[in-house]
Design an enzyme around this catalytic site. Structure first.
Site, PDB file in Angstrom:
ATOM      1  N   HIS A   1      34.186   3.937  -6.403  1.00 29.23           N
ATOM      2  CA  HIS A   1      35.579   3.699  -6.001  1.00 29.23           C
ATOM      3  C   HIS A   1      36.390   4.981  -5.907  1.00 29.23           C
ATOM      4  O   HIS A   1      37.609   4.959  -6.041  1.00 29.23           O
ATOM      5  CB  HIS A   1      36.247   2.732  -6.984  1.00 29.23           C
ATOM      6  CG  HIS A   1      35.852   1.295  -6.770  1.00 29.23           C
ATOM      7  ND1 HIS A   1      36.219   0.567  -5.663  1.00 29.23           N
ATOM      8  CD2 HIS A   1      35.098   0.450  -7.523  1.00 29.23           C
ATOM      9  CE1 HIS A   1      35.746  -0.673  -5.751  1.00 29.23           C
ATOM     10  NE2 HIS A   1      35.040  -0.762  -6.870  1.00 29.23           N
TER      11      HIS A   1
ATOM     12  N   ASP B   1      35.762  -7.487 -10.600  1.00 32.35           N
ATOM     13  CA  ASP B   1      34.899  -8.150  -9.617  1.00 32.35           C
ATOM     14  C   ASP B   1      34.332  -9.457 -10.158  1.00 32.35           C
ATOM     15  O   ASP B   1      34.136 -10.409  -9.406  1.00 32.35           O
ATOM     16  CB  ASP B   1      33.780  -7.196  -9.167  1.00 32.35           C
ATOM     17  CG  ASP B   1      34.311  -6.169  -8.179  1.00 32.35           C
ATOM     18  OD1 ASP B   1      35.058  -6.555  -7.272  1.00 32.35           O
ATOM     19  OD2 ASP B   1      33.992  -4.979  -8.330  1.00 32.35           O
TER      20      ASP B   1
ATOM     21  N   GLU C   1      28.853  -8.278 -12.344  1.00 27.40           N
ATOM     22  CA  GLU C   1      30.154  -8.518 -11.724  1.00 27.40           C
ATOM     23  C   GLU C   1      30.021  -9.390 -10.478  1.00 27.40           C
ATOM     24  O   GLU C   1      30.959  -9.480  -9.690  1.00 27.40           O
ATOM     25  CB  GLU C   1      30.858  -7.202 -11.388  1.00 27.40           C
ATOM     26  CG  GLU C   1      30.058  -6.261 -10.501  1.00 27.40           C
ATOM     27  CD  GLU C   1      30.785  -4.974 -10.146  1.00 27.40           C
ATOM     28  OE1 GLU C   1      31.933  -4.781 -10.592  1.00 27.40           O
ATOM     29  OE2 GLU C   1      30.204  -4.155  -9.417  1.00 27.40           O
TER      30      GLU C   1
HETATM   31  C1  3PY Z   1      35.255  -4.109 -12.146  1.00 26.13           C
HETATM   32  O1  3PY Z   1      36.075  -4.476 -12.990  1.00 26.13           O
HETATM   33  O2  3PY Z   1      34.899  -4.797 -11.181  1.00 26.13           O
HETATM   34  C2  3PY Z   1      34.655  -2.798 -12.273  1.00 26.13           C
HETATM   35  O3  3PY Z   1      33.697  -2.527 -11.591  1.00 26.13           O
HETATM   36  C3  3PY Z   1      35.280  -1.808 -13.196  1.00 26.13           C
HETATM   37  O4  3PY Z   1      35.505  -0.618 -12.511  1.00 26.13           O
HETATM   38 MG    MG Z   2      33.512  -3.645  -9.866  1.00 26.71          MG
END
Ligand code: 3PY
Ligand code: MG
Length: 257
Positions: A45, A180, A154
């Site tokens: 990111h 996510d 995630e």
């Molecule tokens: C999320 O919370 O999706 C992450 O990948 C943290 O950076």
């Molecule tokens: Mg993430």
């Protein structure tokens, strides 16, 4: 160099880290004085590329922080490059399946666990670092044991198979991405929703049962303390640029009140 996150986990201790998006050597040096164990250089990111990430791995290591890197693809190239430059561990986002995890093990671990390719690299001091004292076989087995491969949980697919994924040989731990994960559960940003909390606890328990590290991500120290109390062995608390922003906002608010 000792991998602080791993040492603390093996000793039953708690480790604390942060993501960096400032991508600044002095910022990493400053954070090392502030009581953290590791920093995650985020290639997913942030716009950072491999060359800059490699430099920051060295900065973190010399400052005493374990340098973790979040790679930006489930592919051999970023995995190999970041391990070769000396990352103490890799966080891998958006994992969906057991097959992807097995592919990651093959990229990240030397034989007999996987199929990591070899070339003299910074990670082994080009053959002269302490971790190379047992020659090439010693280096390979030390790298397998001490360099962490940590898929993120995630996605719905990863959550569905988390018990199997956490138990895969060569996986050293799981990193929970709460943002996510909340999207995958259809409840964006609702970390207090029972479904989110149950998913988080399910991942923690899967890791505990498999004897693997489990890292939770959250936004601040108070939330981190809560997750440590829940039994997480490691918490990544925040993103350095947001911490800076919030400190400046507080300063401006106090100054201009
Ligand atoms: C999320 O919370 O999706 C992450 O990948 C943290 O950076
Ligand atoms: Mg993430």
């Amino acid at each position: 160099m000792a991998n602080r996150i791993l040492e603390k986990f093996r000793g039953g201790g708690k480790s604390l880290g942060i993501f960096t998006h400032l991508l600044s050597a002095p910022a990493i040096e400053a954070m090392a004085y502030a009581g953290l164990d590791y920093v995650i250089i985020d290639m997913e990111h942030s716009p950072i590329g491999a060359e800059h990430a490699a430099e920051l791995v060295g900065v973190a290591e010399r400052s005493g922080l374990a340098p973790l890197v979040r790679v930006d693809a489930i592919e051999r190239s970023p995995v190999l490059k970041m391990l070769d430059v000396g990352a103490a561990g890799l966080i891998v986002p958006q994992v969906e399946s057991v097959e992807q995890v097995r592919a990651l093990v093959s990229y990240a671990k030397f034989t007999p666990l996987g199929n990591r390719g070899y070339c003299p690299s910074r990670d082994g001091g080009w053959g002269l670092a302490e971790n190379y004292s047992g020659g090439m076989p010693g280096y390979m087995s030390r790298a397998n044991g001490e360099t962490l491969l940590i898929p993120q949980c995630e996605t719905a697919g990863c959550l569905e198979h988390i018990e199997e994924i956490a138990a895969v040989e060569g996986v050293d731990g799981i990193f929970i991405g709460p943002f996510d994960l909340s999207i995958a559960l259809g409840i964006p940003g609702r970390f207090d929703d029972e479904r989110h909390m149950a998913a988080v606890e399910r991942v923690r328990l899967a890791c505990e049962r498999a004897g693997k590290l489990c890292i939770m991500f959250c936004g601040d120290g108070a939330a981190a303390a809560k997750y440590f109390a829940q039994g997480f062995p490691s918490v990544t608390a925040g993103l350095d640029i947001c911490v800076l922003q919030s400190a400046i906002q507080g300063l401006a608010g106090a100054a201009l009140a």
